[in-house]
Design an enzyme around this catalytic site. Structure first.
Site, mmCIF file in Angstrom:
data_model
loop_
_atom_site.group_PDB
_atom_site.id
_atom_site.type_symbol
_atom_site.label_atom_id
_atom_site.label_comp_id
_atom_site.label_asym_id
_atom_site.label_seq_id
_atom_site.Cartn_x
_atom_site.Cartn_y
_atom_site.Cartn_z
ATOM 1 C CE LYS A 1 -8.893 5.209 -6.748
ATOM 2 N NZ LYS A 1 -8.842 4.064 -7.706
ATOM 3 C CE1 TYR B 1 -6.504 4.407 -2.680
ATOM 4 C CE2 TYR B 1 -7.905 5.585 -1.116
ATOM 5 C CZ TYR B 1 -7.764 4.694 -2.160
ATOM 6 O OH TYR B 1 -8.870 4.092 -2.701
ATOM 7 C CB THR C 1 -12.201 6.141 -3.151
ATOM 8 O OG1 THR C 1 -12.429 6.295 -1.752
ATOM 9 C CG2 THR C 1 -10.997 7.019 -3.512
ATOM 10 C CG ASP C 2 -15.969 7.628 0.524
ATOM 11 O OD1 ASP C 2 -14.808 7.166 0.510
ATOM 12 O OD2 ASP C 2 -16.783 7.368 1.441
ATOM 13 C CD GLU C 3 -10.081 7.026 1.882
ATOM 14 O OE1 GLU C 3 -8.965 7.541 1.880
ATOM 15 O OE2 GLU C 3 -10.332 5.935 2.413
HETATM 16 P P1 NAD Z 1 -7.057 -4.167 -3.509
HETATM 17 O O1 NAD Z 1 -5.824 -3.545 -2.974
HETATM 18 O O2 NAD Z 1 -7.688 -5.299 -2.791
HETATM 19 O O3 NAD Z 1 -6.789 -4.670 -5.009
HETATM 20 C C1 NAD Z 1 -6.060 -3.916 -5.935
HETATM 21 C C2 NAD Z 1 -5.662 -4.837 -7.092
HETATM 22 O O4 NAD Z 1 -4.954 -4.042 -8.058
HETATM 23 C C3 NAD Z 1 -4.728 -5.977 -6.689
HETATM 24 O O5 NAD Z 1 -5.175 -7.182 -7.256
HETATM 25 C C4 NAD Z 1 -3.372 -5.565 -7.244
HETATM 26 O O6 NAD Z 1 -2.551 -6.652 -7.588
HETATM 27 C C5 NAD Z 1 -3.784 -4.761 -8.462
HETATM 28 N N1 NAD Z 1 -2.762 -3.792 -8.873
HETATM 29 C C6 NAD Z 1 -2.099 -2.912 -8.082
HETATM 30 N N2 NAD Z 1 -1.211 -2.215 -8.813
HETATM 31 C C7 NAD Z 1 -1.342 -2.632 -10.099
HETATM 32 C C8 NAD Z 1 -0.719 -2.276 -11.324
HETATM 33 N N3 NAD Z 1 0.248 -1.341 -11.366
HETATM 34 N N4 NAD Z 1 -1.105 -2.887 -12.456
HETATM 35 C C9 NAD Z 1 -2.059 -3.847 -12.427
HETATM 36 N N5 NAD Z 1 -2.674 -4.243 -11.297
HETATM 37 C C10 NAD Z 1 -2.324 -3.640 -10.147
HETATM 38 O O7 NAD Z 1 -8.084 -2.966 -3.692
HETATM 39 P P2 NAD Z 1 -9.681 -2.956 -3.611
HETATM 40 O O8 NAD Z 1 -10.091 -2.682 -2.229
HETATM 41 O O9 NAD Z 1 -10.216 -4.140 -4.329
HETATM 42 O O10 NAD Z 1 -9.979 -1.640 -4.460
HETATM 43 C C11 NAD Z 1 -10.203 -1.709 -5.865
HETATM 44 C C12 NAD Z 1 -10.469 -0.320 -6.390
HETATM 45 O O11 NAD Z 1 -11.603 0.258 -5.749
HETATM 46 C C13 NAD Z 1 -9.320 0.664 -6.160
HETATM 47 O O12 NAD Z 1 -9.203 1.487 -7.293
HETATM 48 C C14 NAD Z 1 -9.776 1.473 -4.953
HETATM 49 O O13 NAD Z 1 -9.220 2.766 -4.962
HETATM 50 C C15 NAD Z 1 -11.268 1.512 -5.162
HETATM 51 N N6 NAD Z 1 -12.088 1.643 -3.949
HETATM 52 C C16 NAD Z 1 -11.904 0.800 -2.892
HETATM 53 C C17 NAD Z 1 -12.736 0.918 -1.769
HETATM 54 C C18 NAD Z 1 -12.595 -0.005 -0.582
HETATM 55 O O14 NAD Z 1 -13.276 0.193 0.417
HETATM 56 N N7 NAD Z 1 -11.762 -1.026 -0.631
HETATM 57 C C19 NAD Z 1 -13.727 1.900 -1.741
HETATM 58 C C20 NAD Z 1 -13.881 2.745 -2.841
HETATM 59 C C21 NAD Z 1 -13.058 2.599 -3.949
HETATM 60 O O1 TDX Z 2 -5.800 -1.033 12.291
HETATM 61 C C1 TDX Z 2 -6.621 -0.155 11.987
HETATM 62 N N1 TDX Z 2 -7.211 0.577 12.975
HETATM 63 C C2 TDX Z 2 -8.097 1.586 12.738
HETATM 64 O O2 TDX Z 2 -8.604 2.218 13.667
HETATM 65 C C3 TDX Z 2 -6.971 0.149 10.617
HETATM 66 C C4 TDX Z 2 -6.355 -0.624 9.484
HETATM 67 C C5 TDX Z 2 -7.886 1.156 10.394
HETATM 68 N N2 TDX Z 2 -8.418 1.866 11.418
HETATM 69 C C6 TDX Z 2 -9.389 2.941 11.099
HETATM 70 C C7 TDX Z 2 -8.915 3.961 10.082
HETATM 71 C C8 TDX Z 2 -10.204 4.358 9.408
HETATM 72 O O3 TDX Z 2 -10.849 5.384 10.160
HETATM 73 O O4 TDX Z 2 -10.519 2.308 10.502
HETATM 74 C C9 TDX Z 2 -11.064 3.110 9.437
HETATM 75 C C10 TDX Z 2 -11.052 2.300 8.151
HETATM 76 O O5 TDX Z 2 -9.689 2.144 7.782
HETATM 77 P P1 TDX Z 2 -9.249 1.348 6.461
HETATM 78 O O6 TDX Z 2 -9.878 -0.002 6.471
HETATM 79 O O7 TDX Z 2 -7.767 1.447 6.330
HETATM 80 O O8 TDX Z 2 -10.016 2.176 5.321
HETATM 81 P P2 TDX Z 2 -9.964 3.719 4.915
HETATM 82 O O9 TDX Z 2 -8.722 4.374 5.335
HETATM 83 O O10 TDX Z 2 -11.256 4.341 5.355
HETATM 84 O O11 TDX Z 2 -9.950 3.573 3.302
HETATM 85 C C11 TDX Z 2 -10.794 2.580 2.667
HETATM 86 O O12 TDX Z 2 -11.962 3.143 2.160
HETATM 87 C C12 TDX Z 2 -11.882 3.901 0.999
HETATM 88 C C13 TDX Z 2 -10.051 1.821 1.589
HETATM 89 O O13 TDX Z 2 -8.842 1.310 2.097
HETATM 90 C C14 TDX Z 2 -9.800 2.666 0.381
HETATM 91 O O14 TDX Z 2 -9.220 1.901 -0.664
HETATM 92 C C15 TDX Z 2 -11.110 3.216 -0.105
HETATM 93 O O15 TDX Z 2 -10.885 4.104 -1.154
#
Ligand code: NAD
Ligand code: TDX
Length: 337
Positions: free
Chosen positions: A155, A151, A126-128
């Protein structure tokens, strides 16, 4: 056939990835390995569940014995590691499971992949991991890592471990670092689905702080197409940033959602800020665009409307989740097996 272990494939990005690729690459045998935490949902995989080149295994990436068995049984030669605890707010409430899954789980996978002579190990990051930006600049692959939340720290640790396994043991690792995703099947704890669902239900929309924190948004299918490119052609030992140059302050997104749904801005409620809230993320994805010939296809203004429509048309999907019924159903189903 390429035997690919996709971990976390029942989550948001992983399930969209599998549903996109299962038909496109019939020579990819996809073994979806997922613990089915609160965020994992097999209903996401309906389009894939009966395909010959797909199967599901319930399991935890920290479980060495089970993983060893799966690697041997399916002769796994490729790994794409999506599995993670993914929500920043939850990591602030309790960091331990983030370290267990994201750090120790990844380490476990790397060890077994090393022993199994895996030919490619793709770590989804992730970019975080780069921390927070001021008003100017973007993250490039050479930006120093400076994660701020439990988090993002977990990562970043996983990234570093993966890259160290390439450097030290020659495991063929590639890492991707993507910006914020949105689209169908995203768990309703994240900003965009939470705001859409609350607006539909005429509930308050909780905006953290002043609402001016900026995220760089990418449509989930664009992310997955980038992962496909990196999986096929990414250079071993390299990191690829993925982003679509679509920066938006949170409050603008919230207002746009309300407008599209014909709801009043009176639903907005400014609430206490997230502790340690990163101010701004922005990704420079020049490297993947020039080296791997990937470009994002979706514009935010189009894909956000498609996403809102998806949540309007798939109420059953999220109503089951927010009522807790779905999770209970699968827990019961699997404990009876
Ligand atoms: P998500 O939370 O929707 O899904 C995570 C999945 O991993 C779930 O199906 C969960 O059951 C499974 N999981 C959790 N712990 C586990 C374990 N111990 N063993 C096996 N499976 C397990 O997450 P997402 O948003 O789909 O993110 C997927 C990946 O992409 C993550 O690695 C996250 O860090 C990365 N990512 C997410 C975003 C975003 O915006 N959502 C952005 C950049 C990177
Ligand atoms: O209720 C809310 N109110 C609010 O203002 C929530 C849930 C979020 N926010 C803000 C926090 C952040 O500035 O919105 C922005 C986005 O929040 P999230 O959806 O929780 O995402 P973020 O914290 O940016 O992280 C996400 O992007 C990078 C994903 O959850 C991560 O898994 C990914 O790595």
């Amino acid at each position: 056939m390429k035997n690919i272990l996709v971990t976390g494939g029942a989550g948001f990005i992983g399930s969209n990835f599998i549903n996109y690729l299962v038909d496109k690459h019939k020579d990819w045998n996809i073994i979806n390995f997922d613990k089915l935490t609160y965020a994992g949902n097999l209903e996401n995989l309906k389009p894939s569940e009966n395909k010959e080149n797909y199967c599901f295994i319930k399991g935890d990436i920290t479980n060495s014995d089970l993983l060893e068995f799966v690697f041997n049984k399916y002769e796994i030669k490729y790994v794409i590691n999506f599995a993670a605890e993914s929500h920043v707010d939850r990591s602030i409430l309790g960091a331990e499971i983030f370290v267990r899954t994201n750090v120790l789980g990844t380490l476990n996978l790397l060890e077994i992949a090393k022993r199994s002579n895996v030919e490619k190990f793709l770590q989804i990051s992730t970019d975080e991991v780069y921390g927070s930006l001021g008003t100017e600049g973007k993250f490039s692959e050479t930006t120093s890592l400076a994660p701020n939340s439990p988090y993002s720290s977990s990562k970043a640790s996983a990234d570093m471990l993966a890259l160290s396994y390439e450097h030290t043991f020659g495991l063929p690792v590639v890492v991707t670092r993507c910006s914020n995703n949105y689209g169908p099947l995203q768990f309703p704890e994240k900003l965009i689905p939470l705001m859409i669902i609350n607006a539909i239900n005429n509930k308050k929309l909780p905006v953290y702080g002043d609402g001016m924190n900026v995220r760089d948004w990418i449509y989930v299918l664009d992310h997955n197409k980038a992962i496909e490119k990196v999986f096929e052609n990414g250079k071993i030992g390299e990191v690829y940033n993925i982003g679509a140059d679509q920066e938006m302050p949170n409050i603008e997104i919230v207002k746009l959602i309300l407008k599209k749904l014909g709801k009043s801005e009176n639903l907005i409620e400014y609430v206490k800020d997230r502790p340690g809230h990163d101010r701004r993320y922005a990704i420079d994805s020049t490297k993947i665009q020039t080296e791997l010939n990937w470009t994002p296809e979706q514009k935010f203004e189009d894909a956000i409307y498609y996403t809102i429509d998806w949540y309007l048309n798939n109420k059953q999907w999220w109503e089951r989740i927010i009522s807790g019924e779905y999770q209970n159903y699968y827990e019961t189903m699997y404990s009876n097996r």
